[in-house]
Each structure stands twice: as C-alpha cells, then as structure tokens.
Design a protein around this motif. Structure first.
Motif, PDB file in Angstrom:
ATOM      1  N   ARG A 239      32.930  29.479  42.508  1.00 55.66           N
ATOM      2  CA  ARG A 239      34.104  30.174  42.720  1.00 55.66           C
ATOM      3  C   ARG A 239      34.366  31.585  41.795  1.00 55.66           C
ATOM      4  O   ARG A 239      34.116  31.462  40.840  1.00 55.66           O
ATOM      5  CB  ARG A 239      35.151  29.292  42.553  1.00 55.66           C
ATOM      6  N   LYS A 240      34.184  32.620  42.658  1.00 52.93           N
ATOM      7  CA  LYS A 240      34.681  33.750  41.973  1.00 52.93           C
ATOM      8  C   LYS A 240      36.082  34.322  41.523  1.00 52.93           C
ATOM      9  O   LYS A 240      36.912  34.224  42.329  1.00 52.93           O
ATOM     10  CB  LYS A 240      33.992  34.995  42.777  1.00 52.93           C
ATOM     11  N   LEU A 241      36.355  34.132  40.366  1.00 54.71           N
ATOM     12  CA  LEU A 241      37.994  34.461  39.836  1.00 54.71           C
ATOM     13  C   LEU A 241      38.219  35.810  39.950  1.00 54.71           C
ATOM     14  O   LEU A 241      39.383  35.915  40.311  1.00 54.71           O
ATOM     15  CB  LEU A 241      38.025  33.939  38.683  1.00 54.71           C
ATOM     16  N   GLY A 242      37.376  36.786  39.560  1.00 58.33           N
ATOM     17  CA  GLY A 242      37.871  38.028  39.600  1.00 58.33           C
ATOM     18  C   GLY A 242      36.337  39.152  39.522  1.00 58.33           C
ATOM     19  O   GLY A 242      35.371  38.487  39.274  1.00 58.33           O
ATOM     20  N   GLN A 243      36.699  40.232  39.674  1.00 59.76           N
ATOM     21  CA  GLN A 243      35.525  41.127  39.716  1.00 59.76           C
ATOM     22  C   GLN A 243      36.162  42.521  39.140  1.00 59.76           C
ATOM     23  O   GLN A 243      37.352  43.038  39.293  1.00 59.76           O
ATOM     24  CB  GLN A 243      34.922  41.530  41.213  1.00 59.76           C
ATOM     25  N   GLY A 244      35.139  43.306  38.553  1.00 60.94           N
ATOM     26  CA  GLY A 244      35.596  44.568  37.752  1.00 60.94           C
ATOM     27  C   GLY A 244      34.456  45.304  37.590  1.00 60.94           C
ATOM     28  O   GLY A 244      33.378  45.114  37.905  1.00 60.94           O
ATOM     29  N   ALA A 245      34.538  46.514  37.463  1.00 63.73           N
ATOM     30  CA  ALA A 245      33.563  47.531  37.175  1.00 63.73           C
ATOM     31  C   ALA A 245      33.742  48.327  35.987  1.00 63.73           C
ATOM     32  O   ALA A 245      35.108  48.812  35.797  1.00 63.73           O
ATOM     33  CB  ALA A 245      33.342  48.491  38.505  1.00 63.73           C
ATOM     34  N   GLY A 246      32.815  48.910  35.582  1.00 65.45           N
ATOM     35  CA  GLY A 246      32.852  49.795  34.023  1.00 65.45           C
ATOM     36  C   GLY A 246      31.654  50.438  33.871  1.00 65.45           C
ATOM     37  O   GLY A 246      30.580  50.170  34.170  1.00 65.45           O
ATOM     38  N   PRO A 247      31.514  51.282  32.949  1.00 65.68           N
ATOM     39  CA  PRO A 247      30.440  51.812  32.343  1.00 65.68           C
ATOM     40  C   PRO A 247      29.420  51.029  31.438  1.00 65.68           C
ATOM     41  O   PRO A 247      28.397  51.401  31.357  1.00 65.68           O
ATOM     42  CB  PRO A 247      30.982  53.018  31.324  1.00 65.68           C
ATOM     43  N   THR A 248      29.974  49.859  31.020  1.00 67.17           N
ATOM     44  CA  THR A 248      29.278  48.837  30.536  1.00 67.17           C
ATOM     45  C   THR A 248      29.689  47.466  31.022  1.00 67.17           C
ATOM     46  O   THR A 248      30.789  47.336  31.741  1.00 67.17           O
ATOM     47  CB  THR A 248      29.595  48.896  28.803  1.00 67.17           C
ATOM     48  N   VAL A 249      28.948  46.443  30.726  1.00 70.40           N
ATOM     49  CA  VAL A 249      29.423  45.139  30.964  1.00 70.40           C
ATOM     50  C   VAL A 249      30.553  44.651  30.007  1.00 70.40           C
ATOM     51  O   VAL A 249      31.506  44.023  30.813  1.00 70.40           O
ATOM     52  CB  VAL A 249      28.281  44.018  30.458  1.00 70.40           C
ATOM     53  N   GLU A 250      30.771  45.020  29.029  1.00 67.71           N
ATOM     54  CA  GLU A 250      31.906  44.620  28.274  1.00 67.71           C
ATOM     55  C   GLU A 250      33.115  45.390  29.083  1.00 67.71           C
ATOM     56  O   GLU A 250      34.124  44.547  29.201  1.00 67.71           O
ATOM     57  CB  GLU A 250      31.863  45.260  26.814  1.00 67.71           C
ATOM     58  N   VAL A 251      33.142  46.752  29.331  1.00 67.81           N
ATOM     59  CA  VAL A 251      34.329  47.212  29.996  1.00 67.81           C
ATOM     60  C   VAL A 251      34.718  46.365  31.163  1.00 67.81           C
ATOM     61  O   VAL A 251      35.839  46.027  31.786  1.00 67.81           O
ATOM     62  CB  VAL A 251      34.144  48.572  30.276  1.00 67.81           C
ATOM     63  N   ALA A 252      33.498  46.118  32.063  1.00 63.42           N
ATOM     64  CA  ALA A 252      33.495  45.507  33.290  1.00 63.42           C
ATOM     65  C   ALA A 252      34.005  44.224  33.170  1.00 63.42           C
ATOM     66  O   ALA A 252      34.964  43.759  34.223  1.00 63.42           O
ATOM     67  CB  ALA A 252      32.254  45.489  34.081  1.00 63.42           C
ATOM     68  N   GLU A 253      33.951  43.582  32.086  1.00 69.75           N
ATOM     69  CA  GLU A 253      34.413  42.184  31.719  1.00 69.75           C
ATOM     70  C   GLU A 253      35.847  41.980  31.627  1.00 69.75           C
ATOM     71  O   GLU A 253      36.482  41.296  32.260  1.00 69.75           O
ATOM     72  CB  GLU A 253      33.684  41.352  31.011  1.00 69.75           C
ATOM     73  N   ILE A 254      36.273  43.152  30.883  1.00 74.94           N
ATOM     74  CA  ILE A 254      37.873  43.120  30.666  1.00 74.94           C
ATOM     75  C   ILE A 254      38.566  43.393  31.966  1.00 74.94           C
ATOM     76  O   ILE A 254      39.593  42.726  32.411  1.00 74.94           O
ATOM     77  CB  ILE A 254      37.943  44.195  29.630  1.00 74.94           C
ATOM     78  N   ARG A 255      38.035  44.206  32.928  1.00 72.99           N
ATOM     79  CA  ARG A 255      38.623  44.618  34.189  1.00 72.99           C
ATOM     80  C   ARG A 255      38.489  43.195  35.060  1.00 72.99           C
ATOM     81  O   ARG A 255      39.675  43.125  35.862  1.00 72.99           O
ATOM     82  CB  ARG A 255      37.934  45.766  34.915  1.00 72.99           C
ATOM     83  N   ALA A 256      37.395  42.504  35.116  1.00 73.77           N
ATOM     84  CA  ALA A 256      37.234  41.490  35.824  1.00 73.77           C
ATOM     85  C   ALA A 256      38.161  40.244  35.500  1.00 73.77           C
ATOM     86  O   ALA A 256      38.798  39.679  36.308  1.00 73.77           O
ATOM     87  CB  ALA A 256      35.834  41.234  35.848  1.00 73.77           C
ATOM     88  N   ALA A 257      38.452  40.228  33.986  1.00 79.23           N
ATOM     89  CA  ALA A 257      39.268  39.316  33.556  1.00 79.23           C
ATOM     90  C   ALA A 257      40.705  39.556  34.057  1.00 79.23           C
ATOM     91  O   ALA A 257      41.591  38.663  34.377  1.00 79.23           O
ATOM     92  CB  ALA A 257      39.271  39.156  31.963  1.00 79.23           C
ATOM     93  N   ARG A 258      41.172  40.764  34.035  1.00 73.29           N
ATOM     94  CA  ARG A 258      42.440  41.292  34.535  1.00 73.29           C
ATOM     95  C   ARG A 258      42.698  40.927  35.887  1.00 73.29           C
ATOM     96  O   ARG A 258      43.589  40.697  36.312  1.00 73.29           O
ATOM     97  CB  ARG A 258      42.873  42.666  34.159  1.00 73.29           C
ATOM     98  N   ASP A 259      41.590  41.297  36.654  1.00 72.21           N
ATOM     99  CA  ASP A 259      41.545  40.933  37.977  1.00 72.21           C
ATOM    100  C   ASP A 259      41.817  39.403  38.364  1.00 72.21           C
ATOM    101  O   ASP A 259      42.492  39.150  39.288  1.00 72.21           O
ATOM    102  CB  ASP A 259      40.380  41.351  38.802  1.00 72.21           C
ATOM    103  N   ALA A 260      41.325  38.596  37.729  1.00 75.89           N
ATOM    104  CA  ALA A 260      41.132  37.014  37.906  1.00 75.89           C
ATOM    105  C   ALA A 260      42.696  36.447  37.332  1.00 75.89           C
ATOM    106  O   ALA A 260      43.166  35.772  38.190  1.00 75.89           O
ATOM    107  CB  ALA A 260      40.189  36.592  36.655  1.00 75.89           C
ATOM    108  N   LEU A 261      43.320  37.278  36.315  1.00 78.60           N
ATOM    109  CA  LEU A 261      44.500  37.017  36.076  1.00 78.60           C
ATOM    110  C   LEU A 261      45.451  37.393  37.278  1.00 78.60           C
ATOM    111  O   LEU A 261      46.457  36.542  37.250  1.00 78.60           O
ATOM    112  CB  LEU A 261      45.044  37.822  35.045  1.00 78.60           C
ATOM    113  N   ALA A 262      45.399  38.268  37.830  1.00 81.69           N
ATOM    114  CA  ALA A 262      46.392  38.793  38.844  1.00 81.69           C
ATOM    115  C   ALA A 262      46.153  37.976  39.933  1.00 81.69           C
ATOM    116  O   ALA A 262      47.067  37.621  40.756  1.00 81.69           O
ATOM    117  CB  ALA A 262      46.146  40.318  39.149  1.00 81.69           C
ATOM    118  N   LYS A 263      44.876  37.661  40.470  1.00 77.21           N
ATOM    119  CA  LYS A 263      44.724  36.851  41.566  1.00 77.21           C
ATOM    120  C   LYS A 263      44.778  35.309  41.482  1.00 77.21           C
ATOM    121  O   LYS A 263      45.350  34.600  42.338  1.00 77.21           O
ATOM    122  CB  LYS A 263      43.128  37.003  42.099  1.00 77.21           C
ATOM    123  N   CYS A 264      44.777  34.753  40.282  1.00 71.96           N
ATOM    124  CA  CYS A 264      44.336  33.381  40.124  1.00 71.96           C
ATOM    125  C   CYS A 264      45.779  32.817  39.097  1.00 71.96           C
ATOM    126  O   CYS A 264      45.999  31.609  39.265  1.00 71.96           O
ATOM    127  CB  CYS A 264      43.187  32.850  39.772  1.00 71.96           C
TER     128      CYS A 264
END
Length: 292
Positions: A239-264
């Motif tokens: 199950r995909k909780l969230g997705q994000g993109a950024g210049p690094t994996v670290e930044v993308a993870e933060i955006r994916a976590a925010r996406d997961a918080l919003a969606k789930c």
C-alpha cells in the motif's frame, strides 16, 4: 507563485479534454456499432442513483459511461476512463480554488497537502459510497472484492467529469462543493502546522500499531522526467501511503510524508502528536525510511 499560475495547467487540460469535434458529442471507447446504437435503458439501481442525488444528464449513455469501469465486458462497452481524467482535472482545479480562497497564506507544501487531503482515493471512496456509486456502477466483480474501493474512487471522478462535460463548469463546481468539500472534515490548519512530517507520520502509524513505512525510489514521470529530481513513494507492504519529489531522497521523503499525512491521516491530526510519541525517534533530518 500566483494562484492563476497554479491552476493554469489544470484549466488548459480541462479545455482540451472537454472540447469535442462535434458540439454535444461525447467521444467514447465504444466500438462503432456501440456508438451508433440506441440509448441504453437504466437499471432500477441506476435510476434510483440519479433520483437520490438529484442528477440529470442529456442522455442516459453519459451516466452509463461514467458508471462503467473498463473491466466491464473487457472494455467492449464505452467506459469511464476519459471522463475520469476530465473529472480529476476539474476536482483538482475547484478544490485548489477553494483552498486558496479560504487559506491564502499557506506555504506551497501545505497548499498541496490540503488539496491532496480533499482529493485522496480514501475521500473519493467515502464520497462515492455516500452517493451510492457502488450500487450503480458496472464492473467485473470477478477481479476481487478488494478492488471495489479503488474502482468506486475512479467512478466518482468519472461522475464529476460527466457533470462537467454535460452540464458545465458551474454545475461541476457546485457538485464538488456540496458532495465533497463541505462533508469532508479536513483540518487545513493542522496540516499546515506540521513541522516534522516524517516524525509525525511515524507517531500516527504507531497509534494504529503499525510499523514505519519503507521508501521506494520511483521512476520519474510527467513533469519530473527532464528535471533533476528524485521521486519516492512511502509504502506499508504493497500500500502506497504517499509520494513526493525533490532534489534529494531526503527532501522527497519529507514531501512524501506530508502527502501521506494529507491522504491517510488528515483526521488523525485533530489530536496533536505529543513529545513523548516522538522522543525516541531520530531528528527529522536524520530520520529515513530507506532500507539499509
């Protein structure tokens, strides 16, 4: 970035998709024989669906196409995919306008999170079920009961697309506002005030007695293809909780976590995360979900 620049791509897509070579003609994936056949009568469940939701269309075929998933008759009947695409664009644009009108001081990340909270598959499934989409839609039930919620979400977007195509933008906006925005309890302020989205996500998962997610690097698609970005998804099993993109994996993870918080977890944020829930976690900068 102005709101006009944010919605311009969606508005352009709506204009392009809504346009048809012959005025009033709805293009479908139907065969030529199906396209020229007489309008199909609605079942009692579909007629009740229209009556219950106070909907009307120029032709019953428009409703039937919106309610038909591509698994039904293996795609030999006009199905909902084009209307789903149109509905998704309309949904994004009108929800974005609502969020901008109500919360004009949000950061870009918080703005995206708020829109995602209103338009997530979970919310669309809830809205679809409240409308009775699951009782009226046509799909191949042999693919498994577990697929039903996802199909309900897709058909709900197709229904919005059908309203936009048949009745116009104002009717679609009214439907989105009354059936989705007003009944959906999104705490935009709570989403905007999340300082450490990765730590917050882990804490909320722990409340549900779930493990931390796993980061998977995804292929870059769409607007990311020619950019120097990394796209990641946060997964619990399959199950995909969230997705994000950024210049690094670290930044993308933060955006994916925010996406997961919003969606789930948008409703979970009504109860703030306490210091004790995150005290044993690494700092936001050091916390990662990438498997060693």
């Amino acid at each position: 970035m102005s709101f006009r620049s944010l919605i311009r791509p969606a508005a352009a897509a709506l204009r392009q998709t809504a346009a048809s070579p012959a005025a009033g003609t709805l293009r479908t994936y139907a065969t030529a024989a199906a396209a020229t056949s007489a309008p199909t009568a609605l079942t009692p469940a579909q007629a009740a669906f229209l009556e219950r939701n106070k909907l009307s269309f120029s032709s019953p075929d428009t409703l039937l196409q919106a309610l038909t998933h591509k698994t039904y008759t293996h795609g030999k009947t006009a199905y909902s995919e084009r209307l789903e695409f149109l509905g998704e664009k309309a949904l994004d644009m009108f929800v974005s306008k609502h969020v901008m009108d109500k919360h004009s001081d949000l950061s870009a990340d918080a703005f995206r999170a708020a829109v995602a909270a209103y338009t997530s598959p979970m919310v669309l499934t809830q809205v679809g079920r409240s409308l009775g989409v699951h009782e009226a839609m046509r799909w191949n039930t042999n693919i498994g009961k577990g697929a039903e919620n996802g199909i309900v979400a897709k058909i709900t977007k197709a229904l919005i697309g059908a309203i936009y195509h048949d009745k116009g933008a104002a009717a679609a906006q009214k439907f989105i506002r009354s059936k989705l925005i007003e009944p959906t309890p999104v705490n935009v302020e709570a989403l905007a005030n999340v300082i450490d989205p990765k730590r917050t996500l882990v804490a909320l998962l722990a409340r549900r007695q779930l493990e931390a997610p796993v980061t998977k690097v995804l292929p870059a698609v769409g607007r990311h293809v020619n950019a120097q970005v990394t796209v990641v998804g946060l997964y619990l099993g399959t199950r995909k909780l969230g997705q994000g993109a950024g210049p690094t994996v670290e930044v993308a993870e933060i955006r994916a976590a925010r996406d997961a918080l919003a969606k789930c977890f948008a409703t979970d944020l009504a109860k703030p995360v306490q210091p004790g829930e995150v005290s044993k976690l690494a700092s936001e900068e050091d916390l990662t979900f990438v498997e060693a």
